[in-house]
Design an enzyme around this catalytic site. Structure first.
Site, PDB file in Angstrom:
ATOM      1  N   ARG A  90       0.836  -1.289   0.032  1.00  0.00           N
ATOM      2  CA  ARG A  90      -0.082   0.055   0.096  1.00  0.00           C
ATOM      3  C   ARG A  90       0.818   1.235  -0.046  1.00  0.00           C
ATOM      4  NH1 ARG A  90      -5.435   0.097   3.469  1.00  0.00           N
ATOM      5  NH2 ARG A  90      -5.798   1.793   1.871  1.00  0.00           N
ATOM      6  N   HIS A 168      -7.052  -2.691  12.342  1.00  0.00           N
ATOM      7  CA  HIS A 168      -7.161  -1.461  12.256  1.00  0.00           C
ATOM      8  C   HIS A 168      -8.208  -1.136  13.435  1.00  0.00           C
ATOM      9  CE1 HIS A 168      -5.953  -0.364   7.835  1.00  0.00           C
ATOM     10  NE2 HIS A 168      -4.878  -0.125   8.635  1.00  0.00           N
ATOM     11  N   ASP A 170     -10.553   1.258  13.501  1.00  0.00           N
ATOM     12  CA  ASP A 170     -11.862   1.446  12.930  1.00  0.00           C
ATOM     13  C   ASP A 170     -12.470   0.431  12.697  1.00  0.00           C
ATOM     14  OD1 ASP A 170     -10.672   0.855  10.557  1.00  0.00           O
ATOM     15  OD2 ASP A 170     -11.075   2.522   9.414  1.00  0.00           O
ATOM     16  N   CYS A 264     -14.110   2.438   6.486  1.00  0.00           N
ATOM     17  CA  CYS A 264     -12.813   2.269   5.774  1.00  0.00           C
ATOM     18  C   CYS A 264     -12.916   2.985   4.431  1.00  0.00           C
ATOM     19  CB  CYS A 264     -12.454   0.862   5.437  1.00  0.00           C
ATOM     20  SG  CYS A 264     -12.441   0.003   6.871  1.00  0.00           S
ATOM     21  N   SER A 635       9.236 -33.066  45.781  1.00  0.00           N
ATOM     22  CA  SER A 635       8.515 -32.224  46.758  1.00  0.00           C
ATOM     23  C   SER A 635       8.387 -31.014  45.911  1.00  0.00           C
ATOM     24  CB  SER A 635       9.200 -32.218  47.916  1.00  0.00           C
ATOM     25  OG  SER A 635       8.602 -31.249  48.768  1.00  0.00           O
ATOM     26  N   VAL A 680      11.844 -40.982  41.150  1.00  0.00           N
ATOM     27  CA  VAL A 680      12.782 -40.402  42.093  1.00  0.00           C
ATOM     28  C   VAL A 680      13.665 -41.862  42.720  1.00  0.00           C
ATOM     29  CG1 VAL A 680      11.478 -39.900  43.929  1.00  0.00           C
ATOM     30  CG2 VAL A 680      13.502 -38.692  43.898  1.00  0.00           C
TER      31      VAL A 680
HETATM   32  N1  ARG Z   1      -6.964  -4.256   2.327  1.00  0.00           N
HETATM   33  C1  ARG Z   1      -6.925  -3.017   3.208  1.00  0.00           C
HETATM   34  C2  ARG Z   1      -5.771  -3.415   4.042  1.00  0.00           C
HETATM   35  O1  ARG Z   1      -5.652  -4.373   4.789  1.00  0.00           O
HETATM   36  C3  ARG Z   1      -8.147  -2.725   4.022  1.00  0.00           C
HETATM   37  C4  ARG Z   1      -8.103  -1.352   4.768  1.00  0.00           C
HETATM   38  C5  ARG Z   1      -9.190  -1.145   5.520  1.00  0.00           C
HETATM   39  N2  ARG Z   1      -9.323   0.046   5.997  1.00  0.00           N
HETATM   40  C6  ARG Z   1      -9.615   0.490   7.179  1.00  0.00           C
HETATM   41  N3  ARG Z   1      -9.552   1.727   7.622  1.00  0.00           N
HETATM   42  N4  ARG Z   1      -9.787  -0.299   8.158  1.00  0.00           N
HETATM   43  O2  ARG Z   1      -4.993  -2.363   4.454  1.00  0.00           O
END
Ligand code: ARG
Length: 703
Positions: A90, A168, A170, A264, A635, A680
């Protein structure tokens, strides 16, 4: 008039599941339908446009996850902290989002390279704007949080994510208008849950169940009283309704395949600043140093794992790798923790591993005076078995009477400061007890590379100890016992009644008779059954020659107790010739001191059994002083007690048929302990046989 609410979205022109960077993507590569994705995205876009303005950023080919604009960055007012993606898959999105923000006139802040932070995916403003909740654990680093606080001038509350499905913040956490919070508690560690509970009143917390959580119910977009999400159960919908929210469901199943949903797919780019709130962050950092065979011994792994497992984070600042086989390495590690309490917890564990504070950092440890005898100040440092030194007046002072589970008391005398390990009950007014973790170090001796593997051969590794392995370890122990005896050293044995039941009495008796044992520690039972065997030929009523239970045998041990009571104690009974063999007999004859510590289940007890446990502990500690080796024979109770009183450096051999006991005792993180999982009785018989084979170096020297 207030500014209208705006969201940023990115059309799904190039959306697809192309790779796997979260558990939702697994098995879904190229499994999402473009048409359906477009349709679902449009519906969401449409719903949002009813309540706010929606800006668009151009989708870029080759960056399929760019649809998830929540991860573009984190906006507050006209400032934005740009994301630094954790996964390279990403990272290419960053410049495109940066350009969009710049074109809109935002001031863009960029984190140092290699400090991941995934924007509003991992940082959510309280909807009243009072503070920022920031997640860490999977995608964003804890060390990014202080930057957020500084650049956005807001208080940051760090929450640790522990369920990789909710990678994440969120995905499992959604602040709502009116101070409400929709969240899935199991996605967070206990500290984080506590923090959440401290900040959000119970009537404002809407905790959801897993069934809703996996439908991404927390991945919701909230505008005033409207909450937009993929799917919701009737019960949750009802609860939200009772709190004054109206839920709009809009299916986003195609995006769930990539691990995202409503929230997201959007980024709120208008977040009003509250002028009265200011930067505050409880994340703490400290630098420590490790030295030794860091890689070979696995020490550095253990240290780093421990930091993360406790909710902290780290950065290795310098790693100097020893190049030769025997040369040691050193590493400076910056440790970060979400707050002071967690930092102290992590630091105390790192100190146990041998972490050194940076030189000259601290001049004096923190101490607090004892105000109630026998009670330490709250935050007292708990000692370990390792040699410990503490900073007093800018000097390292060695702690005396090292043992585990004590406190360190510092006293100032004419000869300078003295630091001592003390049990809580022994603390007195006038003692200054060390609190916190600063200015303390434990000295771990650098194990040589080779020794490590050979010594760690407790037999648990293979699950079962092969006979040959037991023989090997017995050979080594026999040799050491002989050495200690010939050099006038001290071996202390702790033994349980199993020694007698398994036929070990004759062998242990021999060890005592031949001068291999300098003190015996046990309980009531070993003495009772040993004398029972000596007097009646049974142990717990079982005939020791034939191995069968004797009629009425279960009363034998009570008769024995009664007899000893008649004579006054074990030694007197021996004097009167009441019994003439066995472990206790040999102790009396050879003047080997013993201590029998009582317990709630003792029959009798024997007059020799010390039922005042504080006295028994003191007597154990006294007899253990100066020990070179401790043989722990089946023990668990007495052996663990002994282990706690014994500083590192004393060789411990723990023999038990139960691997769990052996692991518990030999796992002192020190190379001196050996665990043997075996019967033992068998062990003792092998040991005496082996001793017979040895030629005493002492005798050789004489001829
Ligand atoms: N495939 C994306 C990742 O794994 C999904 C991101 C989802 N975004 C979020 N804000 N939760 O990064």
């Amino acid at each position: 008039m207030t500014e209208p609410i705006r969201f940023l979205m990115c059309p799904p022109d190039h959306y697809d599941v192309d790779y796997v960077i979260n558990p939702w993507m697994e098995g879904n590569i190229h499994k999402s339908s473009r048409d359906r994705a477009v349709e679902q995205w449009r519906k969401l876009h449409h719903v949002l446009k009813d309540h706010a303005l929606v800006d668009l950023v151009n989708p870029e080919k080759g960056w399929p996850d760019m649809v998830f604009t929540a991860n573009a960055g984190l906006v507050l007012g006209k400032n934005v902290v740009l994301s630094r993606f954790h996964h390279k898959e990403r990272q290419g999105e960053e410049p495109h989002f940066k350009k969009w923000f710049e074109d809109q006139g935002y001031t863009v802040y960029e984190l140092p390279k290699d400090l991941p932070f995934e924007g509003a995916g991992d940082a959510l403003l309280d909807r009243e704007g009072r503070w920022l909740w920031a997640g860490y654990g999977f995608r964003s680093e804890l060390d990014s949080h202080p930057y957020l606080a500084k650049w956005l001038d807001i208080e940051v509350l760090s929450l640790r994510l522990i369920d990789e499905r909710f990678y994440h913040l969120d995905t499992c956490f959604c602040p709502l208008a009116g101070g409400y919070l929709l969240y899935y508690p199991s996605a967070f560690d206990s500290y984080s849950n506590r923090l959440i509970e401290m900040r959000v009143a119970p009537e404002k917390r809407i905790a959801i169940e897993e069934a809703d959580a996996v439908n991404f119910a927390c991945n919701a977009v909230n505008v005033d009283d409207v909450v937009v999400m993929n799917k919701v159960s009737d019960s949750l919908k009802q609860r939200l309704k009772e709190c004054g929210f109206q839920v709009v469901e809009t299916p986003l199943t195609e995006f769930l395949k990539a691990g995202g949903a409503a929230k997201c797919l959007t980024l709120r780019v208008t977040e009003p600043v509250r002028v009265e709130v200011h930067s505050l962050v409880s994340v703490e950092s400290r630098t420590i140093r490790f030295e030794g065979h860091l890689l070979d011994s696995g020490l550095i792994n253990r240290a780093l794992d421990l930091i993360v497992d406790n909710g902290g984070s780290f950065q290795v600042l310098n790693f100097h790798l020893g190049e030769q086989r025997q040369s040691t390495s050193s590493a400076d590690v910056k440790v970060s923790a979400p707050d002071h309490e967690i930092m102290e917890e992590i630091m105390s564990q790192l100190i146990d591993l041998g972490a050194l504070p940076p030189p000259q950092e601290i001049c004096d440890v923190n101490t607090e005076p004892v105000t109630i005898p026998g009670v330490a100040p709250d935050d007292f440092y708990v000692t370990t078995i390792y040699p410990t030194e503490v900073r007093v007046h800018c000097e390292w002072v060695k702690v005396q009477n090292q043992r585990m589970d004590g406190a360190i008391a510092v006293n100032f005398t004419q000869d300078g400061p003295i630091a001592k390990c003390k049990l809580l009950r022994d603390l007195e007014i006038g003692d200054h007890v060390i609190v916190g973790v600063e200015g303390i170090r434990t000295i771990r001796k650098t194990e040589s590379r080779e020794q490590r593997n050979t010594q760690e051969f407790s037999f648990m590794g293979a699950g079962v100890s092969s006979e040959r392995r037991v023989e090997l370890v017995v050979e080594q122990i026999a040799w050491e016992l002989r050495q200690i005896r010939d050099q006038g050293g001290k071996v202390v044995v702790t033994a349980g009644p199993v020694v007698i039941h398994t036929g070990g009495a004759e062998h242990l008796s021999r060890l005592i008779r031949e001068g291999y044992v300098q003190a015996l520690l046990g309980g009531n039972a070993i003495a009772v059954h040993d004398i029972e065997q000596a007097m009646m030929g049974t142990s717990l009523g079982v005939d020791m020659k034939r191995g069968v239970a004797v009629r009425g045998g279960h009363r034998h041990h009570l008769k024995v107790i009664n007899t000893i009571r008649r004579y006054g104690n074990i030694a007197k009974a021996v004097e009167h010739g009441v019994f003439k063999t066995g472990v206790m007999y040999e102790c009396v004859r050879s003047n080997v001191p013993f201590c029998l510590a009582g317990s709630i289940r003792d029959d009798g007890p024997l007059p020799d059994t010390e039922m005042d446990l504080i006295k028994a502990q003191q007597e154990y500690a006294r007899l253990l002083q100066g020990a070179d080796m401790i043989l722990m024979l089946s023990s668990m109770l007495h052996s663990i007690g002994v282990g706690n009183m014994t500083p590192a450096g004393v060789k411990m051999v723990c023999v038990d048929i139960n691997p769990a006991v052996v692991t518990k005792l030999s796992d002192r993180g020190s190379i001196e302990s050996i665990g043997v999982v075996t019967d033992v009785g068998l062990f003792l018989s092998l040991l005496t046989k082996q001793l017979d084979k040895l030629t005493s170096p002492y005798h050789i020297a004489k001829t």
